[in-house]
Enzyme design. Structure first.
Site, PDB file in Angstrom:
ATOM      1  N   GLU A 170       0.797  -1.233   0.000  1.00 26.19           N
ATOM      2  CA  GLU A 170       0.000   0.000   0.000  1.00 26.19           C
ATOM      3  C   GLU A 170       0.827   1.280   0.000  1.00 26.19           C
ATOM      4  O   GLU A 170       1.051   1.902   1.050  1.00 26.19           O
ATOM      5  CB  GLU A 170      -0.957   0.015   1.197  1.00 26.19           C
ATOM      6  CG  GLU A 170      -1.941  -1.111   1.144  1.00 26.19           C
ATOM      7  CD  GLU A 170      -3.096  -0.937   2.114  1.00 26.19           C
ATOM      8  OE1 GLU A 170      -3.022  -0.064   2.983  1.00 26.19           O
ATOM      9  OE2 GLU A 170      -4.085  -1.659   1.965  1.00 26.19           O
ATOM     10  N   GLU A 359      -5.578  -8.521   0.450  1.00 21.50           N
ATOM     11  CA  GLU A 359      -6.318  -8.239   1.687  1.00 21.50           C
ATOM     12  C   GLU A 359      -7.758  -7.921   1.344  1.00 21.50           C
ATOM     13  O   GLU A 359      -8.019  -7.231   0.363  1.00 21.50           O
ATOM     14  CB  GLU A 359      -5.769  -6.998   2.425  1.00 21.50           C
ATOM     15  CG  GLU A 359      -4.430  -7.179   3.068  1.00 21.50           C
ATOM     16  CD  GLU A 359      -3.949  -5.905   3.771  1.00 21.50           C
ATOM     17  OE1 GLU A 359      -4.778  -5.042   4.141  1.00 21.50           O
ATOM     18  OE2 GLU A 359      -2.727  -5.778   3.932  1.00 21.50           O
TER      19      GLU A 359
END
Ligand code: PNW
Length: 453
Positions: A170, A359
């Protein structure tokens, strides 16, 4: 109902890789053990006012000691894969220099334990725990090179036993949220120009990391990253709105995913930044665009987009209303379609060889009931909805290979401390006892039948 494996509108492809995900600072604890150096998250969480309740990852789930128990949890779920991250400051306590063998040993034990349990290890090399000793952190271009050295070193040490490596997790969260808005470590609020340079060092670290992994790992090693692109859902499923959402996806991710997939910054990004545009050196964009073996995305939330002929971009992003459903984490709007539209837009724009969801999951209003179990019906509803749209992606033939549920267990949720919990296992942080929630029972059954339940 048809038996598991029967091709129908509810099944997943045979061999679909169901997994769970965690990250080092969120679960390991043992922050000062076996030579681990401090990370920016140790500094941040020990700074008063930064994290809810003054919580830290000093102990977290104590997975550094309890990893055999965690492997047993994974085994009981029947998952085929586990995504964990490696703490850079356990390997290089000062960020670079002499490796700390005790740190490497921990991941050797973890990986050997997973393999013995028949679970495929998938490692993220950087999930935000940057060694605090690196001067200037991500503001300093040298950090990108230090990351590449560390990534290459670890791939060299581990690729005899495992194949899947993700460089970084991320980009937005460790660049903008750490250096521009400051809610995450190191908690800075820099000018846009300086934050843009941090972004560039983030994608550069990824690209140099890919090159270093390929140079040091055994043949057959697969390299990707775990990115959280902004995802746009067409307001209505018609060709013009679908096109608008796809264009928004490419434009709005120009500084991260689009740069990585195309090896260049879009002109629209550079001209919008004007004199704040990052300084780019010769060779940077080629490194950033290094071909990947797979692309993984973390999927939680997104926005709707409509075609807008009146706008020069051709689209308009629709605002969330005050009544839009969301989970306890302030940012977590329930938008299950993002899982399908995210994968589809990425597939159509860039055709990565393989796609994973690295995720997906949620915080929920968990309560321990009288029998000691958490009946997390909100989380089951959330997951069932998202996984339905994942199944659509698989059914339509997108190259989606696996799904990692965030998270195996309740853990340190960054600036929210232990006030927002994402686990499918409840953790009693006084006793460290792990107990499956209803969502764990649901996930076990989904994996068992490999079709929507
Ligand atoms: C991810 N957002 O963070 C991280 O990779 C995990 O470490 C974290 O625990 C998990 O999701 C839950 O938060 C995100 O604002 C943080 O959209 C913020 C956002 C998305 C993901």
């Amino acid at each position: 109902a048809a038996p598991a494996g029967t091709p129908d509108s509810l099944s997943f492809p045979p061999g679909f890789l169901w997994g769970c995900a965690t990250a080092s600072y969120q679960i390991e604890g043992a922050a000062r053990e076996d030579g681990r150096g401090p990370s920016v998250w140790d500094v941040f969480s020990h700074t008063p006012g930064r994290v809810a309740n003054g919580d830290t990852g000093d102990v977290a789930c104590d997975s550094y000691h309890r990893y055999p128990e965690d492997i047993a949890l994974l085994k009981a779920l029947g998952v085929k894969a586990y995504r964990f991250s490696i703490a850079w400051p356990r390997i290089f306590p000062e960020g670079r220099g002499k490796p700390n063998q005790k740190g490497v040993d921990y991941y050797n034990r973890l990986i050997d334990g997973l393999l013995a349990a028949g679970i495929e290890p998938h490692a993220t090399l950087f999930h935000w725990d940057l060694p605090a000793a690196l001067p200037g952190g991500w503001q300093n271009r040298d950090t990108s090179y230090a990351f590449a050295d560390y990534a290459g070193y670890m791939a060299g040490r581990l690729s005899d036993r495992m194949k899947h490596f993700m460089t970084v997790n991320e980009l937005l969260c460790f660049t903008d949220l750490g250096y521009l808005t400051g809610g995450k470590a190191p908690g800075l609020k820099l000018l846009q120009k300086d934050a843009n340079q941090v972004r560039h060092h983030g994608v550069l670290a990824h690209g140099l990391g890919v090159q270093a992994i390929r140079a040091n790992a055994k043949a057959g090693t697969l390299v990707g990253l775990a990115e959280n692109p902004s995802i746009y859902v067409p307001a209505i499923e018609t060709p013009e709105h679908i096109e608008a959402a796809k264009k928004a996806m490419r434009d709005q991710n120009a500084m991260f995913l689009t740069a990585i997939m195309e090896g260049r910054y879009l002109d629209s990004y550079l001209s919008a930044q004007g004199s704040d545009a990052p300084v780019v050196k010769a060779g940077d964009m080629a490194a950033i665009g290094s071909p990947l073996d797979f692309l993984s995305i973390n999927v939680y939330t997104g926005k709707m987009v409509r075609a807008d002929p009146a706008s020069p971009t051709g689209y308009a992003v629709l605002p969330m209303t005050g009544e839009a459903p969301r989970m306890p984490s302030r940012w977590l709007y329930v938008t299950p379609e993002v899982i399908y539209w995210g994968l589809r837009a990425i597939h159509e724009l860039w055709k990565p060889k393989a796609l994973y969801i690295s995720e997906n999951g949620c915080s929920a209003d968990d309560k321990v009931s009288a029998d000691g179990k958490v009946y997390d019906t909100d989380r089951v509803m959330y997951l069932r909805n998202y996984v339905t749209h994942l199944q659509r992606a698989a059914r339509e033939g997108l190259p989606i290979r696996g799904y990692f549920l965030w998270s195996l267990m309740d853990n340190f949720e960054w600036e929210d401390g232990y006030t927002k919990l994402f686990g499918i296992h409840h953790v009693d942080f006084k006793t460290q006892k792990r107990t499956p929630k209803l969502s764990a029972d649901w996930y076990r059954e989904l994996i068992r039948v490999n079709r929507l339940v």
